[in-house]
Motif scaffolding. Structure first.
Motif, PDB file in Angstrom:
ATOM      1  N   THR A 161       0.826  -1.207   0.000  1.00  0.00           N
ATOM      2  CA  THR A 161       0.000   0.000   0.000  1.00  0.00           C
ATOM      3  C   THR A 161       0.857   1.252   0.000  1.00  0.00           C
ATOM      4  O   THR A 161       1.841   1.338   0.740  1.00  0.00           O
ATOM      5  N   ILE A 162       0.473   2.211  -0.836  1.00  0.00           N
ATOM      6  CA  ILE A 162       1.038   3.560  -0.818  1.00  0.00           C
ATOM      7  C   ILE A 162      -0.081   4.481  -0.347  1.00  0.00           C
ATOM      8  O   ILE A 162      -1.170   4.464  -0.925  1.00  0.00           O
ATOM      9  N   ASN A 222       1.528  14.900  -0.365  1.00  0.00           N
ATOM     10  CA  ASN A 222       2.659  14.066  -0.746  1.00  0.00           C
ATOM     11  C   ASN A 222       3.983  14.599  -0.212  1.00  0.00           C
ATOM     12  O   ASN A 222       5.011  14.531  -0.854  1.00  0.00           O
ATOM     13  N   LEU A 223       3.946  15.116   1.026  1.00  0.00           N
ATOM     14  CA  LEU A 223       5.184  15.482   1.709  1.00  0.00           C
ATOM     15  C   LEU A 223       6.079  14.259   1.887  1.00  0.00           C
ATOM     16  O   LEU A 223       7.295  14.323   1.677  1.00  0.00           O
ATOM     17  N   LEU A 224       5.506  13.137   2.288  1.00  0.00           N
ATOM     18  CA  LEU A 224       6.273  11.928   2.586  1.00  0.00           C
ATOM     19  C   LEU A 224       6.147  10.858   1.512  1.00  0.00           C
ATOM     20  O   LEU A 224       7.029  10.008   1.369  1.00  0.00           O
ATOM     21  N   THR A 225       5.051  10.876   0.792  1.00  0.00           N
ATOM     22  CA  THR A 225       4.773   9.845  -0.211  1.00  0.00           C
ATOM     23  C   THR A 225       4.061  10.482  -1.390  1.00  0.00           C
ATOM     24  O   THR A 225       3.110  11.232  -1.205  1.00  0.00           O
ATOM     25  N   SER A 226       4.485  10.153  -2.582  1.00  0.00           N
ATOM     26  CA  SER A 226       3.887  10.728  -3.786  1.00  0.00           C
ATOM     27  C   SER A 226       2.682   9.898  -4.232  1.00  0.00           C
ATOM     28  O   SER A 226       2.661   8.673  -4.053  1.00  0.00           O
ATOM     29  N   SER A 239      -4.930   6.551  -1.255  1.00  0.00           N
ATOM     30  CA  SER A 239      -4.494   5.179  -1.019  1.00  0.00           C
ATOM     31  C   SER A 239      -4.388   4.449  -2.350  1.00  0.00           C
ATOM     32  O   SER A 239      -5.310   4.507  -3.173  1.00  0.00           O
ATOM     33  N   LEU A 240      -3.250   3.794  -2.560  1.00  0.00           N
ATOM     34  CA  LEU A 240      -3.027   2.927  -3.725  1.00  0.00           C
ATOM     35  C   LEU A 240      -2.645   1.550  -3.195  1.00  0.00           C
ATOM     36  O   LEU A 240      -1.624   1.402  -2.511  1.00  0.00           O
TER      37      LEU A 240
END
Length: 732
Positions: A207-208, A217-221, A251-252
């Protein structure tokens, strides 16, 4: 014998009847297809994902070649997986609780229609309905044939007598019939944006996600790259690239199943976001945007960039403003005469605009540092006694436009706005306030706050009609997630994250309706906001506060997979000790800007910068609108090389940068094979942006065929004394 004939005839008739009832719906672009098909129970399945077929009738038979008969996995390829029925063991795309408390859901095919949209795409809408409850989900697929792009989202609605609770409400559900998947996602933090991580997906879930509320998307794009059937390269292999286009929690989910097929669920992150859906009011989810390339990552990039320029990005086929910014030159410490002196520097450089950054506002709590003043958007009387109109006028005298920085969604506790409108702030009454960069977030679920934020922009333009540019910053996530407005309206607090994002979009729509042409930059402590949904309102973005040119080579390289160069704002600063030429060359690989004191440049440095800006003005349209080809990956080599080629293949620009500064770095050993040229054309190559008396290693009198340059190549002679080389290629 006669009885056997009758039985055989009945079997054939029944099979033909079932086939007649079966519905097949291909979702096609020029090169790829996702095929949906009903089964005997009217459940919609994803029966094929891959290259598009020449004969559309052939799609009906694709389901028969895959044997999905593992026990408990019959629903893995459902078009929209549900929670609450026993035969689904995969991650659901939707989970609900009906008005009567029942938490089961089944979705059967009801109808579909296909229409051409006014903007040149094809929209397929498929309606699914629960057989027991009046509950509906529309699956929407918008396909851009030429760009090989699919936008996928859902509309969820019901006719039950009361509120249905949505525990999960994804935009997209995909099922891929490949094997050996490699996922590239992007992690990081402030000044370390877009750091790639490759994961070999095995059976199970990866999961992203983001749960920050703003600055998502500071920590995750939200971007991802998925190699199918083994690792793809720049020019070979099958790859899916895209993002969930939502400026909020996302969420991806990538789930590899027992068949080694891949199930993808993408959408709003359901984290603390249970949604109470009233009857007959559709809930529309954000777009999941992706492309599938069968010619490697480079083709996927060009698909995404062409789609953005042609269909999403504000002024995607237009110009951008080069600029001089005062931030790293002055920070908060300036007055109006010092700013006016900087205008002359912008004129000397030859850039289009001067951008006034943070620190120009607030009086009771002056914005002399980042701990006060946010929310009080009147010019500071001590710094700017004549206000913004004076600066706009003085900039015009120097022949440059004027732009300004704002951070309208945020508030400092040391501000008059905080004292007057505490109810406008997202905060918990009975808990200590938690600050991020000394800030809190305004409550954009509240229409009054939306009016206030719109008014910040509107007042600036009303007072300054010639204002040319807005830099819109956003530095704090939501740490104090409670809305007084939702509380007063008896709306569940679990709506906050969704309604905040919708509130921001309402403000931006109003801005664009009144000021449709003005350029606006997305900034969020660096690259904290880059989702496609916001590029309907913004012309560009700030990839990172890290302006060290060596770091920027990597950050801009990774951003280039998804965004056109014209969207990336790159500034020449004093961040590092790298040569000025290296800094300017790296910044020229996008939208060029400067963040320096021009009057402190040496005579040679100033002459170089002026010449580089003049060169940039000659090739910028090729960089902004041309096709990108990444030639040498700095993660695998000691230097980076990439090029941009115009549509006619008559002009190209090749950027080359040393990235390993050790003496043993392998750089000049072999030529670089170019891409994207016309093999039948003849080209000359000129090295540009030479510093002072720097020697030119590329002979401009030699003529090359495009065939030679793409099969043999050219050696830019990168080394410790030539750390960056820019080559301009022109057809004869």
């Amino acid at each position: 014998m006669k009885t056997q004939y009758i039985i055989l005839s009945l079997i054939i008739f029944c099979n033909l009847s079932l086939q007649a009832q079966q519905v097949t719906i291909p979702i096609e672009t020029q090169n790829s297809a996702v095929v949906l098909q009903t089964d005997n129970n009217k459940r919609l399945k994803i029966v094929y994902t891959g290259k598009s077929l020449k004969n559309s009738a052939d799609y009906a038979g694709t389901e028969k070649v895959f044997l999905l008969n593992s026990q408990g996995a019959a629903s893995n390829n459902n078009a929209f997986t549900v929670a609450g029925i026993d035969n689904n063991f995969t991650e659901p795309a939707i989970a609900v609780v009906h008005v009567d408390g029942n938490n089961s859901l089944d979705l059967l095919y009801k109808s579909h229609n296909i229409t051409a949209t006014a903007d040149g795409a094809i929209l397929t809408t498929i309606t699914l309905k629960d057989p027991v409850y009046p509950f509906f989900v529309d699956l929407l697929y918008k396909t851009w044939k030429e760009e090989d792009i699919i936008e996928q989202w859902t509309s969820i609605y019901h006719e039950e007598k009361g509120e249905v609770i949505l525990n999960k409400y994804a935009s997209a559900n995909l099922y891929l019939y490949n094997k050996d998947y490699y996922l590239t996602s992007y992690n990081g933090s402030w000044a370390r944006e877009m750091q790639p991580v490759e994961t070999h997906l095995r059976q199970g879930m990866h999961t992203i996600e983001s749960r920050l509320g703003t600055r998502e998307n500071l920590l995750t794009s939200p971007n991802f790259m998925l190699s199918l059937d083994g690792k793809a390269t720049e020019t070979t292999g099958t790859v899916m690239m895209g993002q969930i286009a939502w400026n909020g929690n996302f969420s991806l989910q990538f789930e590899t199943d027992v068949y080694k097929n891949l199930h993808v669920v993408a959408g709003i992150n359901p984290y603390q976001s249970v949604y109470h859906l009233k009857p007959n009011i559709p809930f529309e989810t954000p777009r999941f945007v992706y492309t599938v390339s069968f010619e490697g990552v480079g083709k996927g990039s060009r698909n995404m960039q062409n789609w953005m320029r042609n269909h999403t990005l504000i002024d995607g086929k237009g110009d951008r403003l080069t600029l001089l910014n005062n931030w790293e030159a002055t920070y908060f410490d300036f007055d109006q005469e010092e700013l006016v002196a900087l205008f002359k520097g912008a004129n000397e450089l030859g850039v289009d605009m001067f951008l006034l950054d943070d620190g120009w506002f607030a009086n009771k709590y002056p914005r002399d540092h980042d701990r006060a003043g946010l929310g009080d958007w009147e010019p500071n009387h001590k710094k700017l006694p004549d206000g913004i109109p004076y600066l706009v006028k003085e900039a015009g005298k120097q022949g440059v436009k004027f732009g300004i920085w704002i951070e309208p969604e945020m508030i400092n506790p040391r501000s008059e706005l905080y004292e007057k409108h505490l109810d406008w702030v997202l905060r918990q009454d009975n808990r200590p306030e938690i600050y991020f960069r000394s800030q809190l977030v305004l409550d954009l679920t509240n229409p009054e706050v939306q009016d206030f934020v719109f008014g910040i922009v509107d007042n600036l333009f009303t007072e300054n009609p010639e204002l040319a540019f807005i830099k819109w910053d956003c530095n704090a996530p939501i740490f104090n997630g409670h809305s007084k407005y939702l509380e007063k309206k008896n709306v569940p607090q679990s709506h906050l994250y969704v309604e905040y994002t919708r509130g921001l979009e309402k403000v931006l729509k109003r801005v664009r309706q009144k000021y449709p042409k003005v350029p606006m930059m997305l900034c969020s402590g660096g690259g904290g906001r880059t989702d496609f949904s916001l590029f309907r309102f913004f012309t560009e973005f700030w990839p990172s506060d890290n302006t060290d040119p060596l770091e920027r080579v990597f950050i801009q390289w990774n951003s280039s997979y998804y965004y056109p160069a014209m969207t990336m704002c790159n500034h020449v600063t004093n961040w590092s000790n790298k040569p000025l030429k290296y800094k300017v060359d790296v910044a020229s690989m996008g939208k060029l800007g400067f963040d320096i004191k021009v009057n402190e440049l040496s005579e040679a440095d100033l002459a170089f910068c002026k010449n580089a800006v003049a060169n940039y003005n000659q090739f910028k349209h090729t960089v902004w609108h041309g096709d990108i080809y990444r030639l040498m990956n700095p993660y695998d080599n000691d230097f980076a090389s990439l090029m941009f080629v115009n549509d006619a293949k008559t002009e190209a620009v090749v950027f080359n940068y040393l990235t390993n500064w050790r003496y043993v770095a392998e750089t000049t050993i072999r030529p670089i094979k170019l891409q994207g040229l016309d093999p039948s054309k003849k080209y000359k190559i000129t090295e540009i942006n030479l510093y002072e008396n720097q020697r030119e290693f590329i002979d401009p009198t030699v003529i090359y065929s495009g065939d030679f340059l793409m099969k043999v190549g050219i050696n830019p002679m990168i080394n410790l004394s030539r750390t960056s080389v820019v080559l301009k290629i022109q057809a004869i």
